[in-house]
Design an enzyme around this catalytic site. Structure first.
Site, short mmCIF file in Angstrom:
data_model
loop_
_atom_site.label_atom_id
_atom_site.label_comp_id
_atom_site.label_asym_id
_atom_site.label_seq_id
_atom_site.Cartn_x
_atom_site.Cartn_y
_atom_site.Cartn_z
N GLU A 1 10.55 31.86 -4.74
CA GLU A 1 11.67 31.90 -3.79
C GLU A 1 11.25 32.55 -2.48
O GLU A 1 10.57 33.57 -2.48
CB GLU A 1 12.82 32.68 -4.43
CG GLU A 1 13.88 33.17 -3.47
CD GLU A 1 13.60 34.57 -2.96
OE1 GLU A 1 13.62 34.75 -1.73
OE2 GLU A 1 13.36 35.48 -3.77
N GLU B 1 13.72 34.04 3.12
CA GLU B 1 13.57 34.40 4.53
C GLU B 1 13.34 33.18 5.42
O GLU B 1 13.61 33.21 6.62
CB GLU B 1 12.42 35.41 4.71
CG GLU B 1 11.02 34.83 4.60
CD GLU B 1 10.56 34.63 3.17
OE1 GLU B 1 9.39 34.23 2.98
OE2 GLU B 1 11.34 34.84 2.24
N SER C 1 7.24 38.36 2.61
CA SER C 1 8.14 37.49 3.36
C SER C 1 7.80 37.50 4.84
O SER C 1 7.92 36.47 5.53
CB SER C 1 9.60 37.90 3.16
OG SER C 1 9.83 39.22 3.63
N ARG C 2 7.35 38.65 5.37
CA ARG C 2 6.93 38.69 6.78
C ARG C 2 5.65 37.89 6.99
O ARG C 2 5.51 37.17 7.98
CB ARG C 2 6.71 40.15 7.22
CG ARG C 2 7.91 40.80 7.88
CD ARG C 2 8.99 41.16 6.92
NE ARG C 2 8.60 42.29 6.06
CZ ARG C 2 9.35 42.73 5.06
NH1 ARG C 2 10.49 42.13 4.76
NH2 ARG C 2 8.95 43.77 4.32
#
Length: 291
Positions: free
Chosen positions: A119, A122, A165-166
């Protein structure tokens, strides 16, 4: 229909159950039906869904899918167990807290003809969608992404993984990256840490990624992207969308389960996921080597 078990009842697990009980109409999410949930705590029921044991979840023939929403350090064991039992898996990011394990799990899923989905909500946020539109067609000269937040729990893993996520943002915006250097500053008494990674695009342009965690630090992201034609120093504002982030991800997972996505799209996503995990692995190794 695919019978689903939700493993882990934190914020994400509860949202997964909510969305499974009321899927987006006329979407691939309607192909999934929640059969139970697994938790270390004795809860009995959650939103009317019954608690079952991990052993029962693995063995039941009416459960074909596991949604893993546990702490990061336990993802690998749960994924492996469900894949070996012949069940598809959706897992919250990061898939694992080391690259080698993730590559092995992807190979296992392919061998068994199963879907392994990581998943990444973001990528569904309105501000990121707008940012991607704003960046399109521009040539990056130099980039900076700084994230701040509260202290990390021990079971979140190294910051390059807990904050993947970044990293996924940067790869989705600017393509595959390499790591030129990485450092980690940590004060355990003050529960503070700061990871700095120097990345490079395929065009040899520099991007600095900073993850900073400590007491009283606000949860915030700041950017400074300098292009050949302009600079961006603030995330764009975008209106809230009617479909929630987790539901958008569930629809994507449902499309994978139903065979609705072309193979090249699936391959591109798998390549991006493994590339980001490999970058995180390299950042951790370089940071610890200099510690």
């Amino acid at each position: 229909m695919f019978g689903v078990v939700v493993v882990g009842i934190g914020i994400a697990g509860r949202v997964r159950i909510r969305d499974l009980l009321a899927p987006l109409p006329s979407s691939a999410a309607e192909k999934m039906s929640v059969k139970g949930f697994v938790s270390r705590r004795t809860l009995g029921e959650e939103q009317g869904v019954k608690q079952i044991s991990l052993e029962e979840a693995v063995e039941r023939e009416d459960i074909q899918v596991a949604m893993v929403c546990t702490e990061n350090t336990s993802h690998e064991d749960h994924i492996r167990r469900f894949l070996e039992a012949g069940k598809h898996v959706s897992v919250e990011y990061p898939m694992t807290i080391n690259y080698k394990a993730a590559a092995e799990l992807h190979d296992l899923a392919q061998q068994k003809g199963l879907i392994l989905h990581e998943e990444h909500i973001e990528l569904f946020t309105p501000d990121f969608k707008q940012l991607k539109k704003d960046v399109a067609g521009k040539t990056l000269e130099e980039g900076f992404l700084h994230f701040t937040g509260g202290p990390l729990k021990a079971d979140f893993g190294f910051p390059a993984f807990s904050g993947i996520s970044r990293l996924t943002w940067l790869v989705d915006l600017f393509g595959e990256l390499s790591v030129s250097s990485a450092t980690m500053v940590e004060d355990k008494e003050k529960n503070y840490m700061k990871m700095t990674a120097q990345l490079q695009t395929q065009e040899q342009k520099s991007i600095t990624w900073v993850e900073e965690r400590g007491p009283n630090l606000p949860r915030a992201k700041s950017i400074n992207f300098r292009f050949d034609s302009c600079s961006m120093t603030e995330l764009p504002s975008a209106p809230r969308e009617p479909v929630g982030l987790f539901m958008q991800d569930m629809v994507l997972f449902g499309q994978k389960l139903s065979g609705q996505l072309p193979p090249d799209q699936l391959q591109a996503e798998q390549k991006r996921v493994l590339h980001c995990l490999q970058l995180a692995d390299t950042i951790q190794r370089l940071s610890q080597a200099r510690a």
